[in-house]
Design a protein around this motif. Structure first.
Motif, PDB file in Angstrom:
ATOM      1  N   THR A   1     -16.646 -19.230  19.659  1.00 39.81           N
ATOM      2  CA  THR A   1     -17.068 -20.621  19.529  1.00 39.81           C
ATOM      3  C   THR A   1     -18.335 -20.668  18.675  1.00 39.81           C
ATOM      4  O   THR A   1     -18.903 -19.636  18.330  1.00 39.81           O
ATOM      5  N   HIS A   2     -18.743 -21.863  18.347  1.00 37.89           N
ATOM      6  CA  HIS A   2     -19.901 -22.037  17.466  1.00 37.89           C
ATOM      7  C   HIS A   2     -20.913 -22.970  18.109  1.00 37.89           C
ATOM      8  O   HIS A   2     -20.578 -23.774  18.988  1.00 37.89           O
ATOM      9  N   ILE A   3     -22.143 -22.863  17.651  1.00 34.81           N
ATOM     10  CA  ILE A   3     -23.171 -23.844  17.977  1.00 34.81           C
ATOM     11  C   ILE A   3     -23.404 -24.679  16.719  1.00 34.81           C
ATOM     12  O   ILE A   3     -23.726 -24.131  15.658  1.00 34.81           O
ATOM     13  N   ALA A   4     -23.189 -25.968  16.839  1.00 36.05           N
ATOM     14  CA  ALA A   4     -23.366 -26.881  15.708  1.00 36.05           C
ATOM     15  C   ALA A   4     -24.596 -27.756  15.939  1.00 36.05           C
ATOM     16  O   ALA A   4     -24.859 -28.194  17.057  1.00 36.05           O
ATOM     17  N   LEU A   5     -25.331 -27.984  14.875  1.00 36.18           N
ATOM     18  CA  LEU A   5     -26.480 -28.887  14.895  1.00 36.18           C
ATOM     19  C   LEU A   5     -26.075 -30.168  14.181  1.00 36.18           C
ATOM     20  O   LEU A   5     -25.747 -30.146  12.992  1.00 36.18           O
TER      21      LEU A   5
ATOM     22  N   ILE B   1     -24.503 -28.665  19.931  1.00 35.33           N
ATOM     23  CA  ILE B   1     -23.273 -28.775  20.699  1.00 35.33           C
ATOM     24  C   ILE B   1     -22.419 -27.530  20.514  1.00 35.33           C
ATOM     25  O   ILE B   1     -22.557 -26.797  19.531  1.00 35.33           O
ATOM     26  N   ALA B   2     -21.534 -27.276  21.484  1.00 32.27           N
ATOM     27  CA  ALA B   2     -20.559 -26.204  21.361  1.00 32.27           C
ATOM     28  C   ALA B   2     -19.362 -26.738  20.581  1.00 32.27           C
ATOM     29  O   ALA B   2     -18.852 -27.825  20.874  1.00 32.27           O
ATOM     30  N   ALA B   3     -18.914 -25.978  19.589  1.00 35.87           N
ATOM     31  CA  ALA B   3     -17.781 -26.392  18.765  1.00 35.87           C
ATOM     32  C   ALA B   3     -16.791 -25.239  18.664  1.00 35.87           C
ATOM     33  O   ALA B   3     -17.184 -24.080  18.545  1.00 35.87           O
ATOM     34  N   GLY B   4     -15.508 -25.551  18.713  1.00 33.18           N
ATOM     35  CA  GLY B   4     -14.481 -24.530  18.598  1.00 33.18           C
ATOM     36  C   GLY B   4     -14.149 -24.224  17.150  1.00 33.18           C
ATOM     37  O   GLY B   4     -14.526 -24.961  16.231  1.00 33.18           O
ATOM     38  N   SER B   5     -13.404 -23.157  16.928  1.00 33.40           N
ATOM     39  CA  SER B   5     -13.045 -22.751  15.566  1.00 33.40           C
ATOM     40  C   SER B   5     -12.190 -23.804  14.878  1.00 33.40           C
ATOM     41  O   SER B   5     -12.210 -23.934  13.654  1.00 33.40           O
TER      42      SER B   5
ATOM     43  N   HIS C   1     -17.259 -32.399  13.156  1.00 30.30           N
ATOM     44  CA  HIS C   1     -18.661 -32.692  13.442  1.00 30.30           C
ATOM     45  C   HIS C   1     -19.458 -32.727  12.139  1.00 30.30           C
ATOM     46  O   HIS C   1     -19.453 -31.763  11.385  1.00 30.30           O
ATOM     47  N   PRO C   2     -20.142 -33.826  11.858  1.00 30.15           N
ATOM     48  CA  PRO C   2     -20.917 -33.934  10.612  1.00 30.15           C
ATOM     49  C   PRO C   2     -22.235 -33.170  10.716  1.00 30.15           C
ATOM     50  O   PRO C   2     -23.310 -33.744  10.607  1.00 30.15           O
ATOM     51  N   GLY C   3     -22.165 -31.895  10.952  1.00 28.77           N
ATOM     52  CA  GLY C   3     -23.377 -31.102  11.122  1.00 28.77           C
ATOM     53  C   GLY C   3     -23.209 -29.699  10.582  1.00 28.77           C
ATOM     54  O   GLY C   3     -22.241 -29.397   9.880  1.00 28.77           O
ATOM     55  N   ASP C   4     -24.142 -28.845  10.923  1.00 27.13           N
ATOM     56  CA  ASP C   4     -24.163 -27.469  10.431  1.00 27.13           C
ATOM     57  C   ASP C   4     -23.860 -26.504  11.561  1.00 27.13           C
ATOM     58  O   ASP C   4     -24.361 -26.664  12.676  1.00 27.13           O
ATOM     59  N   ILE C   5     -23.091 -25.465  11.267  1.00 25.48           N
ATOM     60  CA  ILE C   5     -22.883 -24.376  12.213  1.00 25.48           C
ATOM     61  C   ILE C   5     -24.099 -23.454  12.108  1.00 25.48           C
ATOM     62  O   ILE C   5     -24.342 -22.850  11.067  1.00 25.48           O
ATOM     63  N   VAL C   6     -24.867 -23.357  13.179  1.00 20.77           N
ATOM     64  CA  VAL C   6     -26.101 -22.567  13.137  1.00 20.77           C
ATOM     65  C   VAL C   6     -25.949 -21.223  13.843  1.00 20.77           C
ATOM     66  O   VAL C   6     -26.821 -20.363  13.719  1.00 20.77           O
ATOM     67  N   ALA C   7     -24.854 -21.035  14.588  1.00 20.56           N
ATOM     68  CA  ALA C   7     -24.639 -19.756  15.266  1.00 20.56           C
ATOM     69  C   ALA C   7     -23.180 -19.644  15.672  1.00 20.56           C
ATOM     70  O   ALA C   7     -22.496 -20.655  15.878  1.00 20.56           O
TER      71      ALA C   7
END
Length: 293
Positions: free
Chosen positions: A262-266, A154-158, A164-170
């Motif tokens: 922005t970030h990509i979160a897994l 998913i796309a996530a903002g700063s 989001h209970p996940g990891d920022i992968v990019a």
């Protein structure tokens, strides 16, 4: 032309693994990090492989390499051979990882790395089946939380990554996209082509304009970057997009306020299973390689 089989000519799986990595990464340097060898070692492997097959497999260009027609043919064989090798080893040495995994992602998100991640998964865990679902980030987060999906990108903002209970992968640099000689950027109020509500791309754009006290109107909304780009290509609006999605003739416009990255979160459903864990690992590895190349 058909070449008769030669009993002394065999294909080393280690060399084939390097060949596939180079073909998928488009770079000896990026592939070297993936297979834990030096670029010069990979170059020697490919030279030996080309001598064995009596064919040129890569065309070296200024900033990348691409497979030749013979290389494309070998790529198909190499993937199948590596998959068979993985199946054979797994059969005798480890319990097979198998099952179905559901992965959700927006149309534009992860398109650079998804083929690489799925290719690695197929080679290492050939009995895992992946079902890919396209939807918006907000919807995907809800579907993972409800158990309808195992994994989602998913796309996530700063400002909202902690939610989001996940990891920022990019991390993705955001830009305003428009035609280099277009007029949309100078219209008042500023016409915008944005992602739908709940997307970090949209939030980044509106926050920048509000901070700069620039009047705007939302002229077009689209779940996909392609839809936003279409409005920019017609010079009907400017679009806020990750820099990697801005293709000619569109350019990054410098006259508008800078956008927050922005970030990509897994994100992954709890207890999604071993197959989901393996796919998550392949996705992380693919994003890591993409960010470093």
């Amino acid at each position: 032309m058909t070449i008769a089989a030669h009993p002394s000519r065999t294909l080393d799986t280690d060399v084939l693994r390097s060949f596939v990595a180079i073909a998928e990464a488009g770079s000896f340097t990026a592939a070297a990090r993936q297979v834990h060898r030096t670029p010069s070692a990979l170059s020697m492997q490919i030279k030996g492989l080309e001598q064995t097959l009596a064919q040129t497999l890569f065309v070296r260009e200024a900033r990348r390499v691409r497979v030749t027609e013979h290389g494309e043919m070998l790529l198909s064989y190499a993937r199948r051979l590596l998959q068979l090798n993985a199946e054979a080893v797994s059969h005798f040495l480890a319990p097979a990882v198998e099952g179905q995994v559901s992965l959700g992602l927006p149309d534009d998100l992860g398109r650079r790395v998804l083929p690489r991640a799925l290719g690695q998964l197929a080679r290492e865990y050939p009995q895992v089946t992946v079902n890919v679902i396209a939807a918006g980030s907000a919807d995907l987060s809800t579907r993972v939380a409800s158990g309808d999906l195992d994994l989602a990108l998913i796309a996530a903002g700063s400002d909202d990554t902690d939610a989001h209970p996940g990891d920022i992968v990019a991390t993705e640099r955001m830009v305003w996209a428009g035609l280099p000689d277009g007029r949309a950027a100078y219209r008042q109020p500023l016409p915008l082509a944005l992602a739908n509500h709940g997307c970090a791309w949209r939030a980044s754009a509106l926050a920048a304009l509000d901070a700069a006290d620039i009047d705007y109107r939302i002229a077009y909304s689209s779940e996909s970057g392609a839809g936003q780009s279409a409005a920019a290509l017609a010079d009907l609006a400017v679009a806020a997009l990750p820099a990697g999605l801005v293709d000619p003739p569109l350019v990054a416009l410098r006259e508008l306020p800078a956008l927050a990255a922005t970030h990509i979160a897994l994100i992954q459903r709890p207890a999604a299973g071993e197959a989901a864990d393996r796919l998550a690992g392949c996705l992380r590895a693919a994003f890591d390689l993409d960010q470093r190349s």
